[in-house]
Design an enzyme around this catalytic site. Structure first.
Site, PDB file in Angstrom:
ATOM      1  CE  LYS A  12      -2.157  -1.088   3.830  1.00 12.63           C
ATOM      2  NZ  LYS A  12      -1.570  -2.400   4.148  1.00 12.63           N
ATOM      3  NE  ARG A  87      -3.820  -1.369  10.166  1.00 13.13           N
ATOM      4  CZ  ARG A  87      -2.842  -0.863   9.430  1.00 13.13           C
ATOM      5  NH1 ARG A  87      -2.985   0.300   8.872  1.00 13.13           N
ATOM      6  NH2 ARG A  87      -1.741  -1.540   9.254  1.00 13.13           N
ATOM      7  NE  ARG A 126       7.728  -2.565   5.576  1.00  9.78           N
ATOM      8  CZ  ARG A 126       6.418  -2.408   5.737  1.00  9.78           C
ATOM      9  NH1 ARG A 126       5.674  -2.004   4.738  1.00  9.78           N
ATOM     10  NH2 ARG A 126       5.869  -2.682   6.886  1.00  9.78           N
ATOM     11  NE  ARG A 159       6.772  -0.531   9.719  1.00 10.49           N
ATOM     12  CZ  ARG A 159       5.578  -0.554   9.144  1.00 10.49           C
ATOM     13  NH1 ARG A 159       5.394   0.042   7.974  1.00 10.49           N
ATOM     14  NH2 ARG A 159       4.571  -1.162   9.717  1.00 10.49           N
ATOM     15  NE  ARG A 170       2.660  -4.977  10.850  1.00 11.64           N
ATOM     16  CZ  ARG A 170       3.747  -4.961  10.080  1.00 11.64           C
ATOM     17  NH1 ARG A 170       4.854  -5.524  10.479  1.00 11.64           N
ATOM     18  NH2 ARG A 170       3.709  -4.372   8.912  1.00 11.64           N
TER      19      ARG A 170
HETATM   20  P1  ADP Z   1       1.352  -2.182   7.837  1.00 11.86           P
HETATM   21  O1  ADP Z   1       0.220  -1.914   6.896  1.00 11.86           O
HETATM   22  O2  ADP Z   1       2.579  -2.634   7.137  1.00 11.86           O
HETATM   23  O3  ADP Z   1       0.996  -3.060   8.994  1.00 11.86           O
HETATM   24  P2  ADP Z   1       1.298   0.618   8.741  1.00 11.86           P
HETATM   25  O4  ADP Z   1       2.492   1.456   8.545  1.00 11.86           O
HETATM   26  O5  ADP Z   1       0.086   0.922   7.945  1.00 11.86           O
HETATM   27  O6  ADP Z   1       1.819  -0.868   8.525  1.00 11.86           O
HETATM   28  O7  ADP Z   1       0.859   0.620  10.285  1.00 11.86           O
HETATM   29  C1  ADP Z   1       1.770   0.320  11.306  1.00 11.86           C
HETATM   30  C2  ADP Z   1       1.056   0.249  12.644  1.00 11.86           C
HETATM   31  O8  ADP Z   1       0.432   1.518  12.958  1.00 11.86           O
HETATM   32  C3  ADP Z   1      -0.098  -0.772  12.739  1.00 11.86           C
HETATM   33  O9  ADP Z   1       0.361  -2.070  13.015  1.00 11.86           O
HETATM   34  C4  ADP Z   1      -0.919  -0.158  13.886  1.00 11.86           C
HETATM   35  O10 ADP Z   1      -0.320  -0.396  15.132  1.00 11.86           O
HETATM   36  C5  ADP Z   1      -0.816   1.331  13.621  1.00 11.86           C
HETATM   37  N1  ADP Z   1      -1.911   1.799  12.733  1.00 11.86           N
HETATM   38  C6  ADP Z   1      -1.750   2.330  11.494  1.00 11.86           C
HETATM   39  N2  ADP Z   1      -2.936   2.672  10.962  1.00 11.86           N
HETATM   40  C7  ADP Z   1      -3.881   2.325  11.877  1.00 11.86           C
HETATM   41  C8  ADP Z   1      -5.293   2.395  11.917  1.00 11.86           C
HETATM   42  N3  ADP Z   1      -6.000   2.889  10.883  1.00 11.86           N
HETATM   43  N4  ADP Z   1      -5.929   1.946  13.028  1.00 11.86           N
HETATM   44  C9  ADP Z   1      -5.246   1.449  14.054  1.00 11.86           C
HETATM   45  N5  ADP Z   1      -3.915   1.341  14.087  1.00 11.86           N
HETATM   46  C10 ADP Z   1      -3.220   1.775  13.010  1.00 11.86           C
END
Ligand code: ADP
Ligand code: ZN
Length: 216
Positions: A12, A87, A126, A159, A170
């Site tokens: 994404k 999410r 990554r 990360r 996750r």
């Molecule tokens: P990925 O999609 O690779 O898991 P992101 O960078 O989108 O990683 O998100 C990293 C972390 O940030 C998530 O695992 C969560 O803890 C938090 N996070 C990001 N976006 C949201 C969201 N919309 N709602 C809740 N937590 C979020």
């Protein structure tokens, strides 16, 4: 405005950054926002840190507030790309209200489809630039010089939530909390599924076509 959905590691962020550069609209990533705030040790950063590190979701109300604030900024008037938000169903409902309030129509929701095996490969290799946030992969998209960002010379890092345990967690969270959104947007006639196990150029091209249809 468009939402990119898909499992962690589906690409994404990488796609959103490309689309943002091509279309000239902002890329809004809740994950990037949280990582920046954590780095700065801000109040918000402290509130979200433990959730992010464990691969848990940040509480809905907090995320919704962050997005509401971000979407009021001037640069969002001409459209934007959402990555990592919504999410949960609760977040999707909150987003509907925010968009209605600001009269911003949701055009498309693109679901990036990638097999679980490939996701694990993508996440574990990554690397991110500490300075500009550019995304690399040690074998799929290696930087020209190991450990150094091609664009700004910044240091590349892995990360904290790209460890095997956090990745597994996750993915569980994704299946349970986020996957139901596919049905939610399908029912609204907004969902497009896109196979992203092809080259980045090919999938970006396909996304641009999907979005072109919308603009006409
Ligand atoms: P990925 O999609 O690779 O898991 P992101 O960078 O989108 O990683 O998100 C990293 C972390 O940030 C998530 O695992 C969560 O803890 C938090 N996070 C990001 N976006 C949201 C969201 N919309 N709602 C809740 N937590 C979020
Ligand atoms: Zn950089």
């Amino acid at each position: 405005m468009v939402i990119l959905l898909g499992a962690p590691g589906a690409g994404k962020g990488t796609h959103a950054k490309r689309l943002s550069a091509i279309l000239g609209i902002p890329h809004i990533s809740t994950g990037d926002i949280f990582r920046e705030e954590i780095e700065k040790n801000s109040d918000l950063g402290l509130q979200v840190k433990s959730h992010v590190e464990k691969g848990e979701l940040v509480p809905d109300d907090l995320v919704n507030e962050v997005i509401r604030k971000r979407l009021t900024r001037e640069d969002c008037k001409g459209g934007f790309i959402l990555d990592g938000y919504p999410r949960t169903i609760h977040q999707a409902e909150a987003l509907e209200k925010i968009l209605e309030e600001f009269s911003l129509p949701l055009k498309k929701v693109i679901n990036l489809e990638v097999s679980e095996e490939e996701i694990i490969r993508r996440l574990s290799g990554r690397r991110i630039c500490r300075n500009c946030g550019a995304i690399f992969h040690i074998t799929n998209m290696p930087p020209k010089q190991e450990g150094i960002c091609d664009y700004c010379g910044g240091e590349l890092y892995q990360r904290d939530d790209d460890t095997p345990e956090a990745i597994r967690h996750r993915l569980v969270v994704y299946h349970k909390q986020t996957e139901p959104l596919l049905r939610f947007y399908e029912n609204k006639g907004l969902l497009v599924n896109l196979n992203c196990e092809v080259s980045l150029e090919q999938s970006v091209e396909k996304m641009l076509n999907i979005l072109k249809d919308v603009q006409d």
